[in-house]
Design a protein around this motif. Structure first.
Motif, PDB file in Angstrom:
ATOM      1  N   PHE A 182       9.386  14.153  -5.415  1.00 18.35           N
ATOM      2  CA  PHE A 182       9.543  12.825  -4.812  1.00 18.35           C
ATOM      3  C   PHE A 182       8.882  12.726  -3.433  1.00 18.35           C
ATOM      4  O   PHE A 182       8.830  11.646  -2.850  1.00 18.35           O
ATOM      5  CB  PHE A 182      11.029  12.474  -4.662  1.00 18.35           C
ATOM      6  N   LEU A 183       8.403  13.847  -2.907  1.00 20.00           N
ATOM      7  CA  LEU A 183       7.786  13.835  -1.575  1.00 20.00           C
ATOM      8  C   LEU A 183       6.453  13.089  -1.602  1.00 20.00           C
ATOM      9  O   LEU A 183       5.634  13.295  -2.498  1.00 20.00           O
ATOM     10  CB  LEU A 183       7.557  15.264  -1.077  1.00 20.00           C
ATOM     11  N   LEU A 184       6.268  12.247  -0.602  1.00 25.29           N
ATOM     12  CA  LEU A 184       5.022  11.489  -0.491  1.00 25.29           C
ATOM     13  C   LEU A 184       4.209  12.016   0.681  1.00 25.29           C
ATOM     14  O   LEU A 184       4.760  12.384   1.724  1.00 25.29           O
ATOM     15  CB  LEU A 184       5.326  10.006  -0.293  1.00 25.29           C
ATOM     16  N   TYR A 185       2.907  12.026   0.502  1.00 26.27           N
ATOM     17  CA  TYR A 185       1.972  12.484   1.523  1.00 26.27           C
ATOM     18  C   TYR A 185       1.030  11.343   1.880  1.00 26.27           C
ATOM     19  O   TYR A 185       0.914  10.369   1.113  1.00 26.27           O
ATOM     20  CB  TYR A 185       1.200  13.707   1.011  1.00 26.27           C
ATOM     21  N   PRO A 186       0.350  11.421   3.018  1.00 27.05           N
ATOM     22  CA  PRO A 186      -0.541  10.323   3.428  1.00 27.05           C
ATOM     23  C   PRO A 186      -1.587   9.950   2.368  1.00 27.05           C
ATOM     24  O   PRO A 186      -1.931   8.781   2.224  1.00 27.05           O
ATOM     25  CB  PRO A 186      -1.202  10.854   4.701  1.00 27.05           C
ATOM     26  N   GLU A 187      -2.047  10.932   1.611  1.00 26.10           N
ATOM     27  CA  GLU A 187      -3.067  10.641   0.591  1.00 26.10           C
ATOM     28  C   GLU A 187      -2.508   9.975  -0.670  1.00 26.10           C
ATOM     29  O   GLU A 187      -3.264   9.533  -1.536  1.00 26.10           O
ATOM     30  CB  GLU A 187      -3.838  11.911   0.215  1.00 26.10           C
ATOM     31  N   ASP A 188      -1.182   9.895  -0.778  1.00 26.18           N
ATOM     32  CA  ASP A 188      -0.568   9.217  -1.923  1.00 26.18           C
ATOM     33  C   ASP A 188      -0.614   7.705  -1.697  1.00 26.18           C
ATOM     34  O   ASP A 188       0.030   7.190  -0.776  1.00 26.18           O
ATOM     35  CB  ASP A 188       0.891   9.660  -2.092  1.00 26.18           C
ATOM     36  N   THR A 189      -1.374   7.024  -2.523  1.00 24.26           N
ATOM     37  CA  THR A 189      -1.471   5.571  -2.462  1.00 24.26           C
ATOM     38  C   THR A 189      -1.001   4.990  -3.784  1.00 24.26           C
ATOM     39  O   THR A 189      -0.867   5.721  -4.771  1.00 24.26           O
ATOM     40  CB  THR A 189      -2.922   5.121  -2.209  1.00 24.26           C
ATOM     41  N   VAL A 190      -0.787   3.693  -3.798  1.00 28.72           N
ATOM     42  CA  VAL A 190      -0.397   3.039  -5.049  1.00 28.72           C
ATOM     43  C   VAL A 190      -1.417   3.370  -6.135  1.00 28.72           C
ATOM     44  O   VAL A 190      -1.054   3.775  -7.236  1.00 28.72           O
ATOM     45  CB  VAL A 190      -0.247   1.510  -4.848  1.00 28.72           C
ATOM     46  N   GLU A 191      -2.687   3.223  -5.824  1.00 28.73           N
ATOM     47  CA  GLU A 191      -3.717   3.464  -6.842  1.00 28.73           C
ATOM     48  C   GLU A 191      -3.824   4.936  -7.220  1.00 28.73           C
ATOM     49  O   GLU A 191      -3.947   5.267  -8.395  1.00 28.73           O
ATOM     50  CB  GLU A 191      -5.078   2.932  -6.407  1.00 28.73           C
ATOM     51  N   SER A 192      -3.768   5.842  -6.240  1.00 28.31           N
ATOM     52  CA  SER A 192      -3.914   7.262  -6.585  1.00 28.31           C
ATOM     53  C   SER A 192      -2.731   7.763  -7.409  1.00 28.31           C
ATOM     54  O   SER A 192      -2.912   8.543  -8.354  1.00 28.31           O
ATOM     55  CB  SER A 192      -4.096   8.118  -5.325  1.00 28.31           C
ATOM     56  N   VAL A 193      -1.529   7.311  -7.091  1.00 33.01           N
ATOM     57  CA  VAL A 193      -0.345   7.742  -7.831  1.00 33.01           C
ATOM     58  C   VAL A 193      -0.351   7.137  -9.237  1.00 33.01           C
ATOM     59  O   VAL A 193      -0.039   7.823 -10.215  1.00 33.01           O
ATOM     60  CB  VAL A 193       0.946   7.418  -7.039  1.00 33.01           C
ATOM     61  N   ARG A 194      -0.743   5.873  -9.347  1.00 33.73           N
ATOM     62  CA  ARG A 194      -0.844   5.259 -10.688  1.00 33.73           C
ATOM     63  C   ARG A 194      -1.898   5.967 -11.522  1.00 33.73           C
ATOM     64  O   ARG A 194      -1.699   6.233 -12.710  1.00 33.73           O
ATOM     65  CB  ARG A 194      -1.168   3.770 -10.581  1.00 33.73           C
ATOM     66  N   ALA A 195      -3.040   6.282 -10.920  1.00 33.50           N
ATOM     67  CA  ALA A 195      -4.118   6.960 -11.651  1.00 33.50           C
ATOM     68  C   ALA A 195      -3.665   8.350 -12.106  1.00 33.50           C
ATOM     69  O   ALA A 195      -3.944   8.760 -13.247  1.00 33.50           O
ATOM     70  CB  ALA A 195      -5.369   7.051 -10.788  1.00 33.50           C
ATOM     71  N   ALA A 196      -2.973   9.063 -11.241  1.00 35.96           N
ATOM     72  CA  ALA A 196      -2.466  10.391 -11.609  1.00 35.96           C
ATOM     73  C   ALA A 196      -1.459  10.287 -12.748  1.00 35.96           C
ATOM     74  O   ALA A 196      -1.456  11.118 -13.669  1.00 35.96           O
ATOM     75  CB  ALA A 196      -1.838  11.066 -10.392  1.00 35.96           C
ATOM     76  N   HIS A 197      -0.632   9.250 -12.701  1.00 42.50           N
ATOM     77  CA  HIS A 197       0.355   9.066 -13.774  1.00 42.50           C
ATOM     78  C   HIS A 197      -0.337   8.743 -15.093  1.00 42.50           C
ATOM     79  O   HIS A 197      -0.018   9.334 -16.134  1.00 42.50           O
ATOM     80  CB  HIS A 197       1.353   7.960 -13.406  1.00 42.50           C
ATOM     81  N   ARG A 198      -1.301   7.844 -15.063  1.00 46.89           N
ATOM     82  CA  ARG A 198      -2.034   7.514 -16.302  1.00 46.89           C
ATOM     83  C   ARG A 198      -2.724   8.756 -16.871  1.00 46.89           C
ATOM     84  O   ARG A 198      -2.692   8.987 -18.084  1.00 46.89           O
ATOM     85  CB  ARG A 198      -3.044   6.402 -16.032  1.00 46.89           C
ATOM     86  N   ALA A 199      -3.354   9.545 -16.009  1.00 43.25           N
ATOM     87  CA  ALA A 199      -4.044  10.760 -16.466  1.00 43.25           C
ATOM     88  C   ALA A 199      -3.053  11.763 -17.058  1.00 43.25           C
ATOM     89  O   ALA A 199      -3.331  12.381 -18.097  1.00 43.25           O
ATOM     90  CB  ALA A 199      -4.819  11.390 -15.312  1.00 43.25           C
TER      91      ALA A 199
END
Length: 158
Positions: A83-100
């Protein structure tokens, strides 16, 4: 074929995919700041829920079913860390990682039978169990996300 007319495997896969879509939908109507809002004492935020769901996909399908060591996948040691979020975690990057992760999970599962057994903390569970567990896990977190986003939308008005 409609999900209600599918065979057992088609039903399980379809229900998991419905919940996967619900998870990615958590981030549809929130901006970067809203996605990180902590409205509860835990680390649970809209963005963190989707990041955690990615972790869950990788734990169950990539590690447990595919047999890839967790360290090779880059999984954190604890659930809480997912659940930890980092500065590089964005809405788009997290959604893309989830889709992948979901796409890879589908590929992994396609190579196994529903009755095939996998280790789960010294016990044996079937791919069928994994699907049912994922439906339950993702539905619970999608509900959490729905409530958080509802609170975020309400705050916009007020």
């Amino acid at each position: 074929m409609k999900i209600g007319q599918a065979d057992e495997r088609g039903l399980l896969e379809g229900m998991v995919d419905i919940q996967r879509d619900e998870i990615t939908g958590i981030l549809e109507d929130v901006d970067e700041e809203e996605a990180r809002l902590r409205l509860v004492p835990s680390l649970t935020t809209p963005l963190a829920l989707v990041k955690h769901a990615t972790f869950v996909e990788k734990v169950w399908f990539h590690a447990r079913v595919a047999g890839v060591p967790r360290k090779e996948i880059g999984l954190p040691d604890t659930v809480e860390e997912s659940f930890l979020l980092y500065p590089e975690d964005t809405v788009e990057s997290v959604r893309a990682a989830h889709r992948a992760a979901c796409e890879r999970s589908r590929e992994v599962a396609a190579g196994h039978e529903l009755d095939e057994q996998f280790d789960w903390h010294g016990n044996r569970v079937s791919l069928r169990f994994v699907y049912v567990h994922m439906i339950q896990e993702l539905a619970r977190h999608a509900g959490h996300g729905d409530i958080l986003v509802e609170q975020i939308r309400a705050a916009r008005v007020g």
